[in-house]
Structure formats: C-alpha cells, structure tokens
Design a protein around this motif. Structure first.
Motif, PDB file in Angstrom:
ATOM      1  N   CYS A 106       0.862  -1.185   0.000  1.00 20.20           N
ATOM      2  CA  CYS A 106       0.000   0.000   0.000  1.00 20.20           C
ATOM      3  C   CYS A 106       0.894   1.229   0.000  1.00 20.20           C
ATOM      4  O   CYS A 106       1.901   1.270   0.715  1.00 20.20           O
ATOM      5  N   CYS A 158      -1.726   6.064   5.711  1.00 14.94           N
ATOM      6  CA  CYS A 158      -2.568   6.654   6.761  1.00 14.94           C
ATOM      7  C   CYS A 158      -1.692   6.747   8.005  1.00 14.94           C
ATOM      8  O   CYS A 158      -0.857   5.869   8.255  1.00 14.94           O
ATOM      9  N   ILE A 189       1.036  -0.925   7.916  1.00 15.87           N
ATOM     10  CA  ILE A 189       1.078  -1.845   6.773  1.00 15.87           C
ATOM     11  C   ILE A 189       2.020  -1.390   5.655  1.00 15.87           C
ATOM     12  O   ILE A 189       2.809  -2.196   5.146  1.00 15.87           O
ATOM     13  N   PRO A 190       1.997  -0.111   5.240  1.00 17.69           N
ATOM     14  CA  PRO A 190       2.921   0.276   4.155  1.00 17.69           C
ATOM     15  C   PRO A 190       4.387   0.038   4.515  1.00 17.69           C
ATOM     16  O   PRO A 190       5.201  -0.272   3.647  1.00 17.69           O
ATOM     17  N   ILE A 223      -5.743  -1.545  -0.803  1.00 16.18           N
ATOM     18  CA  ILE A 223      -6.700  -0.645  -1.469  1.00 16.18           C
ATOM     19  C   ILE A 223      -6.984  -1.306  -2.807  1.00 16.18           C
ATOM     20  O   ILE A 223      -6.334  -1.019  -3.814  1.00 16.18           O
ATOM     21  N   HIS A 267     -11.079   1.756  -0.915  1.00 15.30           N
ATOM     22  CA  HIS A 267     -10.861   3.060  -0.272  1.00 15.30           C
ATOM     23  C   HIS A 267     -11.881   4.030  -0.870  1.00 15.30           C
ATOM     24  O   HIS A 267     -12.071   4.046  -2.094  1.00 15.30           O
ATOM     25  N   ARG A 290      -6.733  10.404   5.847  1.00 17.37           N
ATOM     26  CA  ARG A 290      -7.523   9.470   5.058  1.00 17.37           C
ATOM     27  C   ARG A 290      -7.883  10.047   3.693  1.00 17.37           C
ATOM     28  O   ARG A 290      -8.121   9.311   2.746  1.00 17.37           O
TER      29      ARG A 290
HETATM   30  S1  SF4 Z   1      -5.104   2.523   3.024  1.00 18.79           S
HETATM   31 FE1  SF4 Z   1      -5.298   0.812   4.477  1.00 18.79          FE
HETATM   32  S2  SF4 Z   1      -3.386  -0.351   4.342  1.00 18.79           S
HETATM   33 FE2  SF4 Z   1      -3.036   1.616   3.327  1.00 18.79          FE
HETATM   34  S3  SF4 Z   1      -2.139   2.904   4.909  1.00 18.79           S
HETATM   35 FE3  SF4 Z   1      -4.346   3.298   4.979  1.00 18.79          FE
HETATM   36  S4  SF4 Z   1      -5.209   1.824   6.468  1.00 18.79           S
HETATM   37 FE4  SF4 Z   1      -3.094   1.160   5.950  1.00 18.79          FE
END
Ligand code: SF4
Length: 437
Positions: free
Chosen positions: A147, A151, A156-157, A192, A231, A270
């Motif tokens: 990703c 955020c 996760i990224p 996403i 998203h 977001r």
């Molecule tokens: S879109 Fe989802 S996976 Fe990507 S940074 Fe935001 S919460 Fe994390």
C-alpha cells in the motif's frame, strides 16, 4: 491476505515433497505467518514463536520460518539478532526465502530468486495444499500487494511495501487453476483493491479486471466474485456499475470510514470528509440495488475528543451499514501517529467508545437482518459445522441450514426462518439447483 500467503507457502512445500501436519511437534518445517496491525497481534505472534523454542532445542534440525508483517520488506537484521533460533525470515506474500533455504541448504538474505519464485507459485497457477484441496469452496486471490497510502496510524505500508498490482494474466491463471480445483467463490484482495492497475501502464483498472475474471474461459466454475478492501477515494461509478451489471459479482462492498469527524479524518490522512463518505454510501446504494456495505472504524485515535467520537457514532447511526469492524487505536512504532501525536485516550475510554459503537451496530444489524425473514435467498454452502451447513448470501450474511444432504459447494435457494444480528437460520426449498449464468 495472510491466509492466501500461507496457502502459497503450503503449495511450495508440497512441491518440494513435504506434507502437511497441524502438530508442531511432528513438523520438520514450521512456518509462523504473522500480523502486526495491532500491538496485541504482534505480542501474540512473538508469544507463539517463543513457544517453539523447546521444540528447536529438542530437534536442532527443525526449520523455523518467520514470515509476514513482523519481518516486513526492509530486511530482518535486527530480528535475526533477537531471534537466533529462527532459520529463515520471509517478507509478506513471499515464500521465496524459505524455498531458497530448503533447496540450497543455506541461510539467504531476504530475496526471491527466479527459481524460488517459480517454486513459490507467485507467477500464475496455484495448486492448493493437499489438506485444503477439495475442501475449500472459497479462496482469496491477492491482486494488489502493499500500500502506498500511508494513513498516519497504519504500519502496513512499512511492512508490506509499496503498492504493486499483479498482471491480469497471473490473476486469471490463478483463478482458472482454483476453479479446476473446485473453488466456487473468489475474493480479490488488496489493501486498497480499488487502486488495482494504477501502477500498470495501459493495464485495466479494477472494474476492467473484474470483467475479465467474470468472463474468463476455463473459470466458469467460479460462481461468485467478491473484492476487498476498497478506499472511498477510488470507488468510482464505473466500478459501481460493473458490480451492478455482472451477475457473478456479489453486492457487498467493504469500504472503511475509520472515523466520522473531519478533523480526526484529516489527522489520520484518510483523504476524505464525513460528507464525502455519506455521499459515497448513498451513491453505492442507488447504483447497486440491495447492496450490503461494511466499514472499519478506529476509536480512540490520538486527540479524539468526546464530541469527535460522537460524530462517528452519529454517522454509524445514520448510515445503518451492514457490518462495522471496530478497533481500538493501537500505537504502532514508526507511524506518523506514534511519532507526532500523543496516544492520550486511556484504554478504559477506548473500550467505552468501542462498546458504545458495538451496541449501536448490533441493534442496527438485527433490524437490517429482520427484513430477510421469510425471504428466499441464494446461499453458497461452505462447510458443515456441528450438524448445520454454513453458507453465505450474496450480501455476505451468514446462514445456517440443517440438512442431511451434502451441500458443500452448492448454490441453493433457501427460505430464511430466523434472523439475529450475526447470523440467520434457513430451510432448503424443494427446488432444482440454481444454475449460475
Ligand atoms: S489505506 Fe489501508 S493499508 Fe493503506 S495505509 Fe491506509 S489503512 Fe493502511
């Protein structure tokens, strides 16, 4: 995503001649596939890992492979020092290092050689592990790895790396091979997912990919197609019309809001406002009839005031969504929120907010589900659990049916006889089996 990743590891190991066991003490190779999205998940993974240490002491030839987000994509040097009894470290979605280790007998840095990639089923076909082949009705198919959104609360990224879409040909080849192994439903996955294809020049977007998968020759056995997670910023009209227009695409959308207050949403980075999310839900409902919608919400984000939390409460109360995956904010090292914001909401307060939303949502879903009472719905049956067959409606509602027949993998009309917030009961209709178009 981890389930799909683990299937690849299982396939790779079988390809190398190993067979599955669910008893750690019998294993020659143990793979621990990890999630670190919240601190509790990371603690659990580390606890499980240390529980394997006595086995390693008893049997020094045992290979322990730590995989997934605990390792991440940036190298495992620190972990290697901290966990010397782990033989192989694999980033998320990549069985390559384990395959390299087992085939060449030496510890390698995190990398995927061509050979490893081929053995690791990362380039198309996927043969399910033997203990799952013929047992599963549904399978997950990653279509976007990583990703690039970042955020502020999300780790996760950092662990799964930047966004990478899989080529259409790989996705279709994998779905064909799954169909040939009896899979009836596929869920296309991405952090996403509605950004699919944005990194492939001249490639299709998610709507285009869904059309190709829907009509793919050799994948006719696939009766249902789902995708997650979307998203709000990328969920466009073309995608809505594609879901509405193709019979195998299920009317169920997973699109997180995360918070209902504009300042909190901005702090989370977001990229949308509460009103934009409300508009999106309205549009989805107008264009995809009888669509169910699921959302994710985090309570207790740094600085979230009572008034800001109540904005989230109000949005959830107004929108009456089918599912709300709720989470209490958990600080993750390295994220912008942890580096620059004060995690100032107490655990008790986070729990109070969580419970308020939980109670609200339970009442909403109980009411939504009541409308199914006496209705006929199509259910794809997955497995028998304690004398009852378990399956799902197109809107992803869980349904239980008592039957002596073998219903696994069958798509049947049922009449709903009881509804609750989390599941429904139904009876089979005496009708011929539905034939999917
Ligand atoms: S879109 Fe989802 S996976 Fe990507 S940074 Fe935001 S919460 Fe994390």
């Amino acid at each position: 995503m981890n389930v799909a990743d683990s299937q690849r590891v299982g396939s790779s190991l079988e390809h190398l001649g190993y067979t599955f066991t669910d008893k750690a003490e019998e294993a020659d190779v143990i793979v621990l596939n990890t999630c670190v999205v919240r601190q509790s998940a990371e603690d659990k993974a580390l606890g499980r890992l240390s529980s394997l240490l006595p086995l390693k002491r008893q049997n020094p030839g045992l290979v322990i492979n730590l995989m997934g987000c605990l390792v991440g994509v940036r190298g495992a040097d620190k972990l290697r020092e901290r966990l010397p009894y782990v033989d192989v470290f694999s980033p998320p979605s990549d069985p390559g290092p384990l395959v390299s280790f087992l085939t060449q007998g030496e510890i390698r840095a995190i990398e995927s050689t061509e050979t490893a990639r081929r053995f690791a089923y990362m380039d198309g076909d996927l043969i399910l592990p033997g203990h799952e082949r013929g047992q599963l009705v549904s399978a997950h198919v990653p279509v976007v790895y990583g990703c690039s959104h970042a955020c502020t609360f999300c780790i996760i990224p950092f662990r799964r790396g930047i966004e990478r879409s899989r080529p259409v040909g790989d996705v279709v080849a994998e779905i064909r091979s799954l169909a040939a192994q009896g899979i009836r439903e596929v869920t296309l996955l991405g952090q996403i997912v509605d950004r699919y294809g944005k990194d492939i020049p001249d490639g299709p977007n998610l709507a285009g990919l869904l059309r190709v998968v829907h009509d793919a020759q050799g994948a006719e056995g696939i009766q249902r197609i789902r995708f997650l997670t979307s998203h709000p910023n990328y969920f466009g009209e073309e995608l809505m019309d594609t879901v509405a227009g193709l019979p195998k695409l299920m009317p169920h959308i997973e699109v997180p809001i995360q918070a209902g207050d504009d300042q909190v949403l901005a702090n989370m980075k977001r990229g949308y406002t509460q009103q934009q999310y409300r508009d999106l839900v309205e549009k989805i409902r107008a264009r995809i009839p009888d669509c169910s919608i699921a959302t994710d919400i985090i309570v207790g984000f740094p600085g979230e005031t009572e008034a800001q939390f109540m904005e989230t409460y109000r949005v959830l109360a107004d929108l009456r969504l089918d599912v709300a995956h709720l989470a209490r904010y958990s600080s993750r090292e390295g994220t912008v929120a942890t580096r620059r914001m004060d995690d100032n909401i107490s655990d008790e307060e986070k729990m109070r907010r969580f419970r308020m939303l939980e109670e609200l949502q339970e009442g909403i879903v109980a009411e939504i589900n009541k409308k199914y009472l006496g209705q006929t719905v199509e259910v794809l049956f997955e497995e028998k659990v304690k004398n009852r067959w378990r399956g799902r409606t197109p809107t992803n509602k869980l349904v239980f049916v008592e039957s002596e027949e073998n219903l696994k993998g069958r798509l049947l009309p049922v009449t709903v006889t009881w509804t609750g917030p989390w599941s429904m009961q139904a009876s089979l209709q005496k009708q011929p089996e539905l034939i999917s178009l």
